[in-house]
Design a protein around this motif. Structure first.
Motif, PDB file in Angstrom:
ATOM      1  N   SER A  71      -3.082  -8.155   7.930  1.00 24.27           N
ATOM      2  CA  SER A  71      -2.411  -6.970   7.410  1.00 24.27           C
ATOM      3  C   SER A  71      -1.185  -6.668   8.263  1.00 24.27           C
ATOM      4  O   SER A  71      -1.222  -6.801   9.491  1.00 24.27           O
ATOM      5  CB  SER A  71      -3.372  -5.778   7.433  1.00 24.27           C
ATOM      6  OG  SER A  71      -2.835  -4.662   6.770  1.00 24.27           O
ATOM      7  N   SER A  77       0.850  -1.193   0.000  1.00 24.33           N
ATOM      8  CA  SER A  77       0.000   0.000   0.000  1.00 24.33           C
ATOM      9  C   SER A  77       0.886   1.243   0.000  1.00 24.33           C
ATOM     10  O   SER A  77       1.997   1.225   0.529  1.00 24.33           O
ATOM     11  CB  SER A  77      -0.908   0.024   1.238  1.00 24.33           C
ATOM     12  OG  SER A  77      -0.142   0.128   2.423  1.00 24.33           O
ATOM     13  N   HIS A  84      -1.951  -7.719   2.898  1.00 31.05           N
ATOM     14  CA  HIS A  84      -1.385  -6.429   2.497  1.00 31.05           C
ATOM     15  C   HIS A  84      -0.299  -5.978   3.451  1.00 31.05           C
ATOM     16  O   HIS A  84      -0.246  -6.407   4.610  1.00 31.05           O
ATOM     17  CB  HIS A  84      -2.436  -5.321   2.347  1.00 31.05           C
ATOM     18  CG  HIS A  84      -3.786  -5.597   2.902  1.00 31.05           C
ATOM     19  ND1 HIS A  84      -4.112  -5.490   4.222  1.00 31.05           N
ATOM     20  CD2 HIS A  84      -4.920  -5.985   2.268  1.00 31.05           C
ATOM     21  CE1 HIS A  84      -5.374  -5.780   4.410  1.00 31.05           C
ATOM     22  NE2 HIS A  84      -5.898  -6.094   3.253  1.00 31.05           N
TER      23      HIS A  84
END
Length: 440
Positions: A264, A26, A295
Motif C-alpha cells: 500500500s 482510496s 492501493h
C-alpha cells in the motif's frame, strides 16, 4: 454420472477501467462522493493535506478525483478509548456502515496520537505519564517513552481486533507504531521489547483481516511476518529521495511478501504537488507497479487533469485484474451429474486479491437460476496465467433445457462485493455469460 469436457470457449481481455473491491485509489478521511472535511481547514492542510489550493468540498474545479472502492480513515486512540477500558465501538461501527452505504470497504488506522494538541494520547493516560509536546520548529511529535504507553495502546489494539478481525467490510488495518500518526518517528530509540509489544498486539489480534506495516525498518517487517503475513505501507510515493534509495532497498529485501499481503502506498504531499514540482509521473507509476502496489492514498486531493490518461492506465494495472481466457466444459449433461471443468484465468494486474471471495458458476434460463460453487481459492491467482481444473455437481432437480452458463466473483453485497472482470463477454450484475449448456 461424470461428464468430461467436450466444448471450449475463448475470450479476449478488454481495456475497460474497472473499480473493484480492496484495490485501487482510496478516499481519505471521507467517503465516496461525500464532502471533504472542511472543519479546521488550516489544521487539515497542515497535517493531512485533504484540501489543496482552495479546493472546495469536492475539489471538482482543481482537478479530478479517481473513483475509489476503499475509504481510508484514521482515528485517534483518545476517541476510541475516551475512558480507560471503555471503547467507542459505535464510532467504528458507524465508519463500517457508512463505507458500506457508499459502496466501499474500510481501511483503518488507529493512531496513538497526531501532532495536534487536541489529538494527543487519551486524557486518562496523559494524567499519569509524561507526554512530549510538539516543538514549534518540528513537523512531527514524539510519543511518550514510558512503557505504560506501549502496553496501554496495545490493549486498545487488542480490543479493536477482538471485535473487528475478519469483519467483511474491513479491507485492512494499519500497524501503528510510535510517533505522530503511528508512522514510526524515532522508532530506533525505542527498546526492541517495546516495539514488539505494539507489533504483537496487531499480529496477535488480527488473524483474518490484512495487516499493513509501515516501511519503517526491515527488522520490524521481518518480526511481524513471523506471526502472520503482514504487508508494507510506504507513505511517501513520488519523492525521489525515497524512490532512488530507501524504498528499493527495503522492498527488495522481501521479494515475495506481496504474494501473501498487500503493498500500500500514499502520496508524498499530493499528486498535484508532483505535477508542480515537475516529477516524472510515468516513472513513479512504473516503480509502484514493480513493487506490486494494491492501493494508493492520494490524500483526497485532486489529480491534475493533464495526467488523467496516465492515471487511468495506472488504475488498470494496480492490484488485480482478472479475465477468464478459456473454459473447457461438457456441452451436455443431466441432472445430478458431476461436470469436469478446465479454465485458463489471467491476472493482468500486478498483485493478487487478498480476500477469499467465491468464484461461482450459474445455469440460468427462463425457468430459473441454479448457482454452483467451484471451491476455487481466488487468492492463488497471481499476476500472469493460472490454470484451474475443478468439478461442479448439478442439482438433482434441475429441469431439462438449454441454459446460459455464467460465472461471477463475489455476491454483489457490501459484505461480499462483486469483482468485475476484464474480458469481452456479456455481463449483467457481475455475472458473465460464458457459454450454453444443455441439460438432457
Amino acid at each position: 454420472m461424470k461428464r468430461y469436457p467436450t466444448s471450449s470457449v475463448r475470450f479476449m481481455p478488454n481495456d475497460e477501467l474497472l473499480i473493484n473491491p480492496y484495490m485501487g485509489f482510496s478516499t481519505f478521511q471521507h467517503f465516496r462522493g461525500g464532502k471533504l472535511f472542511d472543519a479546521d481547514t488550516d489544521g487539515w492542510k497542515k497535517e493531512f493535506y485533504p484540501l489543496f489550493h482552495g479546493v472546495g468540498e469536492n475539489g471538482a474545479d482543481e482537478g479530478f478525483h479517481p473513483d475509489a472502492s476503499i475509504a481510508y480513515i484514521r482515528v485517534c486512540w483518545k476517541d476510541f478509548e475516551p475512558r480507560e477500558g471503555i471503547f467507542n465501538y459505535a464510532m467504528v461501527d458507524e465508519l463500517l456502515s457508512t463505507a458500506a452505504a457508499h459502496g466501499q470497504s474500510l481501511m483503518l488506522r488507529l493512531m496513538p496520537h497526531t501532532t495536534r494538541p487536541n489529538q494527543d494520547i487519551p486524557d486518562w493516560l496523559a494524567e499519569r505519564i509524561p507526554h512530549p509536546e510538539r516543538p514549534e520548529t518540528a513537523r512531527v511529535k514524539e510519543s511518550p517513552d514510558d512503557p505504560e504507553f506501549f502496553y496501554a495502546f496495545a490493549r486498545a489494539v487488542q480490543a479493536l481486533g477482538a471485535r473487528y478481525d475478519g469483519h467483511p467490510l474491513l479491507c485492512s488495518v494499519d500497524l501503528s507504531l510510535t510517533g505522530a500518526w503511528g508512522e514510526g518517528h524515532n522508532l530506533d530509540f525505542v527498546p526492541e521489547t517495546l516495539q514488539h509489544v505494539l507489533i504483537d498486539a496487531f499480529t496477535g489480534s488480527f488473524h483474518k483481516t490484512p495487516v499493513i506495516c509501515p516501511v519503517a525498518g526491515s527488522r520490524l517487517i521481518s518480526y511481524a511476518n513471523l506471526t502472520r503475513p503482514v504487508g508494507m505501507r510506504a507513505d511517501c510515493l513520488g519523492d525521489m529521495r525515497y524512490h532512488m534509495y530507501y524504498y528499493p532497498r527495503v522492498i527488495a529485501g522481501f521479494p515475495d511478501l506481496w504474494k501473501e499481503a498487500p503493498m500500500s502506498f500514499e502520496s508524498c504531499w499530493t499528486v498535484m504537488h508532483w505535477y508542480e514540482q515537475g516529477w516524472d509521473i510515468d516513472y513513479i507509476i512504473e516503480q509502484s507497479l514493480k513493487w506490486h502496489i494494491s492501493h494508493f492514498n492520494a490524500k483526497s486531493s485532486p489529480c491534475p487533469r493533464v495526467w488523467e490518461k496516465q492515471i487511468e492506465r495506472w488504475q488498470k494495472k494496480m492490484g488485480y485484474r482478472f479475465a477468464v481466457r478459456l473454459l473447457d466444459f461438457p456441452g451436455d449433461a443431466a441432472a445430478g451429474d458431476t461436470l469436469d471443468m478446465g479454465m485458463w484465468l489471467e491476472n493482468r494486474g500486478v498483485a493478487p486479491i487478498y480476500r477469499d471471495l467465491p468464484f461461482r458458476l450459474r445455469l440460468r434460463n427462463q425457468r430459473g437460476a441454479w448457482v454452483l460453487d467451484t471451491g476455487l481459492d481466488i487468492r492463488n491467482w497471481l499476476p500472469g496465467d493460472s490454470f484451474e481444473n475443478f468439478t461442479v455437481t448439478l442439482p438433482g432437480d434441475i429441469p431439462t433445457g438449454a441454459y446460459a452458463l455464467e460465472a461471477s466473483i463475489g455476491e454483489g453485497s457490501p459484505e461480499c462485493p462483486s469483482v468485475y472482470m476484464a474480458m469481452d463477454a456479456p455481463q449483467e450484475a457481475g455475472w458473465y455469460r460464458l457459454a450454453e449448456l444443455n441439460i438432457l
